[in-house]
Design a protein around this motif. Sequence first.
Motif, PDB file in Angstrom:
ATOM      1  N   LYS A  87       7.122  24.649   3.230  1.00 27.89           N
ATOM      2  CA  LYS A  87       8.242  24.261   2.372  1.00 27.89           C
ATOM      3  C   LYS A  87       8.373  22.745   2.271  1.00 27.89           C
ATOM      4  N   VAL A  88       8.096  22.074   3.363  1.00 27.50           N
ATOM      5  CA  VAL A  88       8.138  20.612   3.338  1.00 27.50           C
ATOM      6  C   VAL A  88       7.056  20.059   2.433  1.00 27.50           C
ATOM      7  N   GLU A  89       5.861  20.626   2.503  1.00 26.80           N
ATOM      8  CA  GLU A  89       4.766  20.180   1.652  1.00 26.80           C
ATOM      9  C   GLU A  89       5.114  20.380   0.178  1.00 26.80           C
ATOM     10  N   GLU A  90       5.769  21.483  -0.146  1.00 24.89           N
ATOM     11  CA  GLU A  90       6.173  21.729  -1.531  1.00 24.89           C
ATOM     12  C   GLU A  90       7.230  20.730  -1.982  1.00 24.89           C
ATOM     13  N   ALA A  91       8.187  20.432  -1.101  1.00 28.18           N
ATOM     14  CA  ALA A  91       9.212  19.440  -1.435  1.00 28.18           C
ATOM     15  C   ALA A  91       8.586  18.070  -1.618  1.00 28.18           C
ATOM     16  N   LYS A  92       7.647  17.730  -0.768  1.00 25.39           N
ATOM     17  CA  LYS A  92       6.951  16.451  -0.858  1.00 25.39           C
ATOM     18  C   LYS A  92       6.205  16.330  -2.189  1.00 25.39           C
ATOM     19  N   ALA A  93       5.537  17.388  -2.602  1.00 24.33           N
ATOM     20  CA  ALA A  93       4.789  17.368  -3.853  1.00 24.33           C
ATOM     21  C   ALA A  93       5.705  17.178  -5.057  1.00 24.33           C
TER      22      ALA A  93
ATOM     23  N   MET B 275       0.843  -1.203   0.000  1.00 22.64           N
ATOM     24  CA  MET B 275       0.000   0.000   0.000  1.00 22.64           C
ATOM     25  C   MET B 275       0.868   1.240   0.000  1.00 22.64           C
ATOM     26  N   ILE B 276       0.535   2.176  -0.844  1.00 23.06           N
ATOM     27  CA  ILE B 276       1.369   3.355  -1.040  1.00 23.06           C
ATOM     28  C   ILE B 276       0.984   4.454  -0.054  1.00 23.06           C
ATOM     29  N   CYS B 277       1.991   5.086   0.522  1.00 19.89           N
ATOM     30  CA  CYS B 277       1.753   6.237   1.398  1.00 19.89           C
ATOM     31  C   CYS B 277       2.334   7.468   0.716  1.00 19.89           C
ATOM     32  N   LEU B 278       1.556   8.098  -0.134  1.00 23.80           N
ATOM     33  CA  LEU B 278       2.076   9.233  -0.881  1.00 23.80           C
ATOM     34  C   LEU B 278       2.413  10.397   0.023  1.00 23.80           C
ATOM     35  N   ARG B 279       1.812  10.461   1.194  1.00 25.49           N
ATOM     36  CA  ARG B 279       2.123  11.543   2.120  1.00 25.49           C
ATOM     37  C   ARG B 279       3.500  11.369   2.739  1.00 25.49           C
ATOM     38  N   ALA B 280       4.119  10.209   2.499  1.00 20.12           N
ATOM     39  CA  ALA B 280       5.434   9.946   3.082  1.00 20.12           C
ATOM     40  C   ALA B 280       6.544  10.182   2.079  1.00 20.12           C
ATOM     41  N   ALA B 281       6.357  11.096   1.162  1.00 15.68           N
ATOM     42  CA  ALA B 281       7.348  11.324   0.123  1.00 15.68           C
ATOM     43  C   ALA B 281       8.669  11.819   0.663  1.00 15.68           C
ATOM     44  N   LEU B 282       8.674  12.436   1.807  1.00 11.84           N
ATOM     45  CA  LEU B 282       9.897  12.839   2.483  1.00 11.84           C
ATOM     46  C   LEU B 282       9.854  12.313   3.906  1.00 11.84           C
ATOM     47  N   PRO B 283      10.997  12.080   4.514  1.00 10.67           N
ATOM     48  CA  PRO B 283      10.981  11.522   5.857  1.00 10.67           C
ATOM     49  C   PRO B 283      10.414  12.465   6.899  1.00 10.67           C
ATOM     50  N   PHE B 284      10.274  13.739   6.563  1.00  5.85           N
ATOM     51  CA  PHE B 284       9.704  14.664   7.527  1.00  5.85           C
ATOM     52  C   PHE B 284       8.339  15.147   7.051  1.00  5.85           C
ATOM     53  N   ALA B 285       7.618  14.291   6.311  1.00  2.00           N
ATOM     54  CA  ALA B 285       6.352  14.755   5.755  1.00  2.00           C
ATOM     55  C   ALA B 285       5.330  13.639   5.644  1.00  2.00           C
ATOM     56  N   CYS B 286       4.994  12.973   6.739  1.00  2.00           N
ATOM     57  CA  CYS B 286       3.955  11.957   6.704  1.00  2.00           C
ATOM     58  C   CYS B 286       3.135  12.025   7.977  1.00  2.00           C
ATOM     59  N   SER B 287       1.833  11.874   7.841  1.00  2.00           N
ATOM     60  CA  SER B 287       0.979  11.875   9.024  1.00  2.00           C
ATOM     61  C   SER B 287       1.155  10.578   9.782  1.00  2.00           C
TER      62      SER B 287
END
Length: 267
Positions: free
Chosen positions: A232-238, A1-13
């Motif tokens: 900024k983290v959200e932008e990097a994650k996107a 299962m994919i966790c797209l919100r985890a695109a960066l190590p500091f950006a996942c719920s």
Amino acid sequence: MICLRAALPFACSPLRLNYPASSRAAAAFRVAAMSSSYSPAVATPIEHIVLIKVRPEAAASGAAAAMVSSLQALSTAVPGLSYIHVGPVLRLRSPAAEALGPTHILHSRYATKPDLAAYAVHPAHVAAVQGHVLPNALDTTAIDWVNAARAPSPVSPGSAVRLTLAKVKEGVEVPQLVEKVAAATAAAGEAKGAKVSFGENFSPARAKGFQFGMVAVFDSLEELDAVEGDRKVEEAKAAIRPLLDEVLVLDFVVGPASAEAPAPANL
């Protein structure tokens, strides 16, 4: 299962696990975290991560704690080992992490690949693995990378670390992801004080298909938690999300050498 919100190590719920949420409880967890050996001034470029899922009976009997102690003791036994932390996982923060179910993590660093290779065959390491890890582990996952970040990510007592392992989508080359992460993290800056290390896995045999690794080191658990929702983290994650397939994200805390280990992830 994919966790797209985890695109960066500091950006996942976070998943809803039974871990301390308040600042007071977080501070108590840090005090109780497992011991480590620190080399904060050494810009070691080789990262070695092992995720261990211990048997429930090993945790209950104290065998897991003995395993941690035996691995931590390698800090003074193995030449070329610049840094090592062994202890319980604090939080599983993606569906992939929950599915794999690691309860403990080993994070170590080396100046060169030959140093890592020497560690792997050192008698003290072999003895710890054969005597403590293999009898008590249900599963292990390992990944290694050469740090591609421009700055070191020193670890000190009380540091909170977010680990991300990733598989890329079909048609995406891992060096492309590494380049994109470099650009994204540079654009995000040191988000809430994070220092990062990332790179392409060069040891696929035990990596379960994970091709990329990243650690983000924060001075405290409060700083790690505060990064959630940072613009900024959200932008990097996107920017990175379109390249990713499966992502594993988890957190752990590095503690003082005199402390006892807290309970591992309740899986």
